[in-house]
Scaffold this active site. Structure first.
Site, short mmCIF file in Angstrom:
data_model
loop_
_atom_site.label_atom_id
_atom_site.label_comp_id
_atom_site.label_asym_id
_atom_site.label_seq_id
_atom_site.Cartn_x
_atom_site.Cartn_y
_atom_site.Cartn_z
N GLU A 15 -11.61 -2.63 -2.79
CA GLU A 15 -11.32 -3.92 -2.17
C GLU A 15 -11.95 -3.95 -0.79
O GLU A 15 -12.21 -2.90 -0.19
CB GLU A 15 -9.81 -4.13 -2.03
N GLU A 60 0.82 -1.21 0.00
CA GLU A 60 0.00 0.00 0.00
C GLU A 60 0.86 1.26 0.00
O GLU A 60 1.97 1.28 0.55
CB GLU A 60 -0.91 0.00 1.23
#
Length: 495
Positions: free
Chosen positions: A439, A222
């Site tokens: 997600e 991330e």
């Protein structure tokens, strides 16, 4: 769109409008300033309906060990319309044995198994560690030779030493989960070599089957700092986390950035109300706890400048790595977009002492802008608009955002606005013309109807274009399978 679906979409917009009104009351109760009149959202609605850019993907296990179960799950999800499988390509596994020696045997088998099931590939160039985060059931460390290789290198006047590539936190601890962005120019050749080796191995074999290449930009893949990771104590969910700007390279970059902005130390002192006698005295907060509890991170010029630099450094790191990957791939995988992932850091948002502090420690927001304004993405403008730095390029860069399955929990101890945050990101991505996919953050979120209802609402209201489910096994049976199949039937190309 049929009448029933249109009515459902309108109902979704109405639910969000009500939620925004409730949020206004919540923020008013915590003393957070409200957005100016006319600054409210115009929800983009269900833009994925029948859209050819809609994608429905699943994540493979971190490491496949049960191949029979893997093949059975692939057959199930392919049967109800899943498009592609997202696969972590672990740097530490492929190049861990020695510098520039690559072992692709495992991925040869994985990719062949996925494509044999009729599914496409969405590989992740995973320049981060597996293991130590929520849901991790596999460990893959960064290549061990990496730290030693650069220990003797001097960069920007700093001798790196054994920890010079690593983030250093306010607690004085180092993270080995990913290389800090302030060392990008030192290690960029490593990212380039790995990407080139991947392209040479699979560029011809899977030219059409690779539909997206995702790029790891930090811990857990991330775009964030390791602010709540295992190297620090007492920083996990739902705390504010810890700042990660204390390495010599980070401090040097901060000093140079501040001088570029103000021109001289005298002007720095004038702006900050300080009496610094040397540039070497410019640094990250000496007392990070007081920096947050005293609200200096948003209410002082020093605090706003520091957070701006911290956030900007993260975004610039993302751009550098993405550009390297795009350039190295060249014309291979011609159908593939480039993706980057931003986590839903949803806790501490309404905290009565230091609201939105965890978003600051992870590097995701600015505090020099109005954090309550839709025009600034509630502080996320630069993170979201990173995708637009590639306008006019050969490939589209898309943003993946997590936490679509979550509810708001604005009270203690989480002080969470997860569902609200999903709307903020959706709104700003739509305003900015950024392709946005979603997600779920936790696997359990797709095993309940409530989690799927939240995902459906995000798509009905906030302009999400695709979904990648964590993980495939969670949608290969039961509620997960049923709801994902229904979701794909609703949003797929035939919708």
């Amino acid at each position: 769109m049929d009448a029933g679906r249109a009515a459902g979409s309108i109902a979704g917009v109405r639910r969000v409008t009500t939620a925004l009104a409730v949020l206004g009351l919540v923020l008013a109760g915590t003393g957070t300033a409200q957005a100016a009149p006319g600054d409210g959202p115009v929800p983009p609605g269900p833009v994925a309906l029948g859209n050819p850019e809609f994608t429905a993907n699943v994540m493979a296990p971190l490491k496949v060990t049960d191949w029979a179960a893997f093949e059975a799950d692939l057959a199930t999800v392919a049967g109800y319309g899943v498009d592609a499988v997202s696969v972590d390509v672990w740097w530490g596994d492929v190049e861990g044995a020695a510098d520039n020696r690559f072992d692709w045997a495992y991925y040869d088998r994985v990719f062949a198994t996925v494509t044999a099931a009729g599914l496409d590939l969405a590989p992740i160039l995973s320049f981060h560690q597996a293991g130590g985060n929520v849901g991790d059931d596999y460990t893959s460390l960064l290549p061990p030779w990496l730290w030693e290789k650069y220990a003797g290198v001097t960069h920007r006047g700093v001798l790196l030493g054994p920890t010079g590539l690593q983030h250093r936190s306010e607690q004085g601890n180092h993270s080995r989960e990913s290389v800090q962005g302030w060392a990008d120019r030192v290690v960029m050749g490593e990212y380039r070599d790995f990407t080139r080796a991947f392209e040479q191995q699979y560029g011809d074999r899977y030219a059409d089957e690779v539909v997206e290449v995702n790029v790891s930009l930090g811990p857990s893949g991330e775009l964030r700092y390791p602010s709540y990771n295992q190297h620090d104590d007492g920083t996990g969910y739902p705390t504010r986390g810890a700042l990660q700007a204390y390495s010599p390279l980070a401090v040097r970059d901060l000093q140079e950035s501040v001088l570029r902005r103000y021109g001289s130390l005298a002007e720095v002192n004038r702006a900050w109300g300080t009496d610094l006698r040397s540039v070497d005295e410019i640094g990250p907060p000496a007392d990070a706890e007081a920096f947050f509890t005293g609200l200096a991170y948003r209410d002082t010029q020093y605090g706003r400048d520091f957070v701006d630099w911290y956030n900007g450094s993260l975004v610039d790191h993302g751009e550098r790595v993405l550009r390297t990957v795009v350039a190295t791939l060249g014309g291979d995988f011609p159908e593939a977009d480039i993706g980057y992932k931003v986590p839903g850091i949803h806790w501490q948002m309404t905290h009565p002492v230091h609201p939105r502090a965890t978003e600051v420690t992870t590097g995701l927001v600015q505090t020099s802008v109005d954090l309550d304004s839709w025009a600034t993405g509630h502080g996320y403008q630069r993170i979201v608009e990173l995708a637009n730095r590639f306008d006019g390029g050969a490939r589209e860069v898309v943003l993946h955002f997590t936490a679509l399955e979550m509810d708001d929990q604005p009270g203690p101890e989480a002080y969470s606005l997860a569902q609200t945050l999903v709307g903020w990101i959706g709104d700003h991505a739509y305003r900015a013309g950024v392709g946005l996919k979603g997600e779920n953050a936790l696997a359990g979120g797709v095993q309940s109807n409530e989690g799927w209802d939240n995902i459906e609402e995000a798509f009905a209201t906030w302009g999400y274009l695709g979904l990648t489910v964590l993980r495939m096994s969670d949608v290969a049976s039961g509620t997960g399978q049923r709801r994902y199949a229904e979701f794909i039937a609703e949003y797929g190309p035939a919708a």
